[in-house]
Motif scaffolding. Structure first.
Motif, PDB file in Angstrom:
ATOM      1  N   PHE A   1       0.474  12.048  -7.388  1.00 22.32           N
ATOM      2  CA  PHE A   1      -0.046  12.868  -6.302  1.00 22.32           C
ATOM      3  C   PHE A   1       0.146  12.192  -4.941  1.00 22.32           C
ATOM      4  O   PHE A   1       0.535  12.823  -3.956  1.00 22.32           O
ATOM      5  N   THR A   2      -0.095  10.885  -4.884  1.00 28.60           N
ATOM      6  CA  THR A   2      -0.053  10.158  -3.619  1.00 28.60           C
ATOM      7  C   THR A   2       1.365   9.820  -3.175  1.00 28.60           C
ATOM      8  O   THR A   2       1.698   9.925  -1.991  1.00 28.60           O
ATOM      9  N   TYR A   3       2.227   9.437  -4.128  1.00 26.89           N
ATOM     10  CA  TYR A   3       3.533   8.910  -3.767  1.00 26.89           C
ATOM     11  C   TYR A   3       4.724   9.740  -4.242  1.00 26.89           C
ATOM     12  O   TYR A   3       5.846   9.476  -3.823  1.00 26.89           O
ATOM     13  N   ALA A   4       4.517  10.721  -5.101  1.00 28.27           N
ATOM     14  CA  ALA A   4       5.661  11.430  -5.689  1.00 28.27           C
ATOM     15  C   ALA A   4       5.584  12.944  -5.530  1.00 28.27           C
ATOM     16  O   ALA A   4       6.259  13.676  -6.242  1.00 28.27           O
TER      17      ALA A   4
ATOM     18  N   GLU B   1     -11.168   1.821  -1.134  1.00 29.21           N
ATOM     19  CA  GLU B   1     -11.485   0.918  -0.031  1.00 29.21           C
ATOM     20  C   GLU B   1     -11.479   1.611   1.319  1.00 29.21           C
ATOM     21  O   GLU B   1     -12.292   1.317   2.193  1.00 29.21           O
ATOM     22  N   PHE B   2     -10.515   2.552   1.501  1.00 35.81           N
ATOM     23  CA  PHE B   2     -10.310   3.104   2.818  1.00 35.81           C
ATOM     24  C   PHE B   2     -10.648   4.593   2.919  1.00 35.81           C
ATOM     25  O   PHE B   2     -10.656   5.154   4.008  1.00 35.81           O
ATOM     26  N   GLY B   3     -10.881   5.223   1.761  1.00 36.24           N
ATOM     27  CA  GLY B   3     -11.302   6.618   1.794  1.00 36.24           C
ATOM     28  C   GLY B   3     -10.189   7.601   2.034  1.00 36.24           C
ATOM     29  O   GLY B   3     -10.425   8.754   2.386  1.00 36.24           O
ATOM     30  N   PHE B   4      -8.938   7.183   1.837  1.00 36.93           N
ATOM     31  CA  PHE B   4      -7.846   8.136   1.949  1.00 36.93           C
ATOM     32  C   PHE B   4      -6.774   7.767   0.960  1.00 36.93           C
ATOM     33  O   PHE B   4      -6.757   6.682   0.397  1.00 36.93           O
ATOM     34  N   GLY B   5      -5.817   8.696   0.739  1.00 37.55           N
ATOM     35  CA  GLY B   5      -4.738   8.454  -0.201  1.00 37.55           C
ATOM     36  C   GLY B   5      -4.270   9.748  -0.782  1.00 37.55           C
ATOM     37  O   GLY B   5      -4.814  10.805  -0.523  1.00 37.55           O
TER      38      GLY B   5
ATOM     39  N   ALA C   1      -2.894   3.469  -5.088  1.00 35.06           N
ATOM     40  CA  ALA C   1      -3.600   4.700  -4.712  1.00 35.06           C
ATOM     41  C   ALA C   1      -5.104   4.538  -4.897  1.00 35.06           C
ATOM     42  O   ALA C   1      -5.903   5.054  -4.109  1.00 35.06           O
ATOM     43  N   LEU C   2      -5.516   3.807  -5.944  1.00 36.44           N
ATOM     44  CA  LEU C   2      -6.937   3.549  -6.167  1.00 36.44           C
ATOM     45  C   LEU C   2      -7.548   2.778  -5.001  1.00 36.44           C
ATOM     46  O   LEU C   2      -8.662   3.067  -4.553  1.00 36.44           O
ATOM     47  N   VAL C   3      -6.818   1.786  -4.521  1.00 38.40           N
ATOM     48  CA  VAL C   3      -7.320   0.982  -3.413  1.00 38.40           C
ATOM     49  C   VAL C   3      -7.390   1.807  -2.135  1.00 38.40           C
ATOM     50  O   VAL C   3      -8.365   1.728  -1.375  1.00 38.40           O
ATOM     51  N   LEU C   4      -6.356   2.612  -1.881  1.00 39.21           N
ATOM     52  CA  LEU C   4      -6.388   3.473  -0.698  1.00 39.21           C
ATOM     53  C   LEU C   4      -7.616   4.380  -0.698  1.00 39.21           C
ATOM     54  O   LEU C   4      -8.276   4.565   0.312  1.00 39.21           O
TER      55      LEU C   4
ATOM     56  N   LEU D   1       0.802  -1.214   0.000  1.00 35.78           N
ATOM     57  CA  LEU D   1       0.000   0.000   0.000  1.00 35.78           C
ATOM     58  C   LEU D   1       0.839   1.270   0.000  1.00 35.78           C
ATOM     59  O   LEU D   1       0.313   2.369  -0.158  1.00 35.78           O
ATOM     60  N   GLY D   2       2.148   1.111   0.146  1.00 43.57           N
ATOM     61  CA  GLY D   2       3.038   2.253   0.024  1.00 43.57           C
ATOM     62  C   GLY D   2       3.490   2.488  -1.401  1.00 43.57           C
ATOM     63  O   GLY D   2       4.283   3.400  -1.660  1.00 43.57           O
ATOM     64  N   GLY D   3       2.979   1.674  -2.333  1.00 40.02           N
ATOM     65  CA  GLY D   3       3.314   1.849  -3.737  1.00 40.02           C
ATOM     66  C   GLY D   3       4.578   1.145  -4.175  1.00 40.02           C
ATOM     67  O   GLY D   3       5.034   1.338  -5.309  1.00 40.02           O
ATOM     68  N   THR D   4       5.165   0.296  -3.325  1.00 43.50           N
ATOM     69  CA  THR D   4       6.387  -0.432  -3.670  1.00 43.50           C
ATOM     70  C   THR D   4       6.040  -1.712  -4.418  1.00 43.50           C
ATOM     71  O   THR D   4       5.212  -2.507  -3.959  1.00 43.50           O
TER      72      THR D   4
END
Length: 300
Positions: A131-134, A296-300, A290-293, A61-64
């Motif tokens: 946007f989420t990881y970079a 599924e969880f409402g954040f990202g 990022a789509l799953v975050l 979930l950290g994009g790795t």
């Protein structure tokens, strides 16, 4: 109270962990810090460019990326990006490059897998990843994905813009040369016919270094002509390109940057940063996490 309940649910599901109390000088009980247990949960990501071949990867979930391979899709997937329009329910109204129309992709895959499935346009997925990881701009940026086709993902004030007809960012079929070659959509001179990877490779094949630069700069000017009105209208902070760096990062990007600077007022063009996307070719796959975050969880 609402935040505490949400965090409690995430803790009970093992998605976040307590990191210890926050050190601060406020009166009262210090707040407890929590963090995502990203390395303990995984997403199966699928990038669809042509059938039946797909690029698939397992990411945390950290994009790795934990594992990656190119494979026959065979009905597998949980987060994915594809060229074409996709609605919020994972339905593909149309994908010209894949030849799909009204395909309920998320439902089909979810029924086969028995798990949540999230689908997005490939450029949208790459934009979410940046946007989420970079650390892409929080105020506004456009990501232009160049591959078999050309598409864009638009993020404004931290929100992905889909458009009322789900076609926000569908710039690949804008006519840039009415007398140009025929496009896969049936029209002539679409942006894809001069900026798609196959067309760029054809344009530079067998040319001298000088001829190669000339061809790439011409494609860059075509791109700049499409970007300039968007940059001016939305006052974007960044425009990111993703695709083959050997074709994009150089004369093509320079020419696009110069065109935008010359076409817009300095107040808008001077502030925009045209550059290559940091995640490169992994952007679409990383966007699945990022789509799953988000889904599924409402954040990202």
């Amino acid at each position: 109270m609402t935040v505490s309940e949400i965090v409690g649910d995430l803790l009970s599901e093992g998605l976040v962990a307590e990191l210890g109390p926050r050190s601060e000088g406020r009166v009262g009980k210090p707040a407890m810090m929590v963090g995502l247990r990203a390395s303990e949960h995984f997403v199966l990501a699928v990038e669809l460019q042509s059938q039946p071949t797909a690029r698939a990867a397992v990411l945390d979930l950290g994009g790795t990326v934990v594992h990656e391979e190119t494979t026959d899709l065979g009905g597998r997937g949980s987060g994915g990006g594809l060229p074409g329009m996709v609605d919020a329910h994972g339905v593909v109204p149309e994908s010209a490059n894949l030849g799909w129309r009204e395909v309920h992709l998320a439902d089909h895959l979810g029924a086969r897998l028995g798990t949540g499935v999230h689908v997005a346009n490939d450029a949208d997925a790459a934009a979410l990843a940046e946007f989420t990881y970079a650390d892409a701009s929080t105020s506004g940026f456009l990501l232009v994905a160049i591959g078999r086709g050309v598409g864009a993902g638009l993020v404004l004030e931290g929100n992905l813009v889909r458009g009322h007809g789900l076609a926000a960012g569908e710039i690949g079929h804008l006519t840039v040369n009415p007398r140009g070659p025929q496009c896969s959509c049936g029209r002539r001179g679409c942006l894809e016919t001069c900026l798609g990877t196959a067309h760029l490779l054809e344009a530079v094949a067998g040319r001298t270094a000088s001829g190669r630069r000339t061809a790439l700069r011409e494609a860059g000017r075509r791109l700049g002509a499409v970007l300039a009105p968007v940059v001016a209208a939305l006052n974007l902070e960044e425009v990111l390109l993703t695709g083959p760096a050997e074709l994009l990062d150089g004369p093509l990007l320079d020419a696009a940057r110069e065109f935008v600077a010359g076409a817009c007022l300095p107040a808008t063009s001077g502030a925009v940063d045209l550059r290559m996307a940091r995640l490169g070719g992994d952007g679409v796959l990383t966007g699945a996490a990022a789509l799953v975050l988000s889904g599924e969880f409402g954040f990202g």
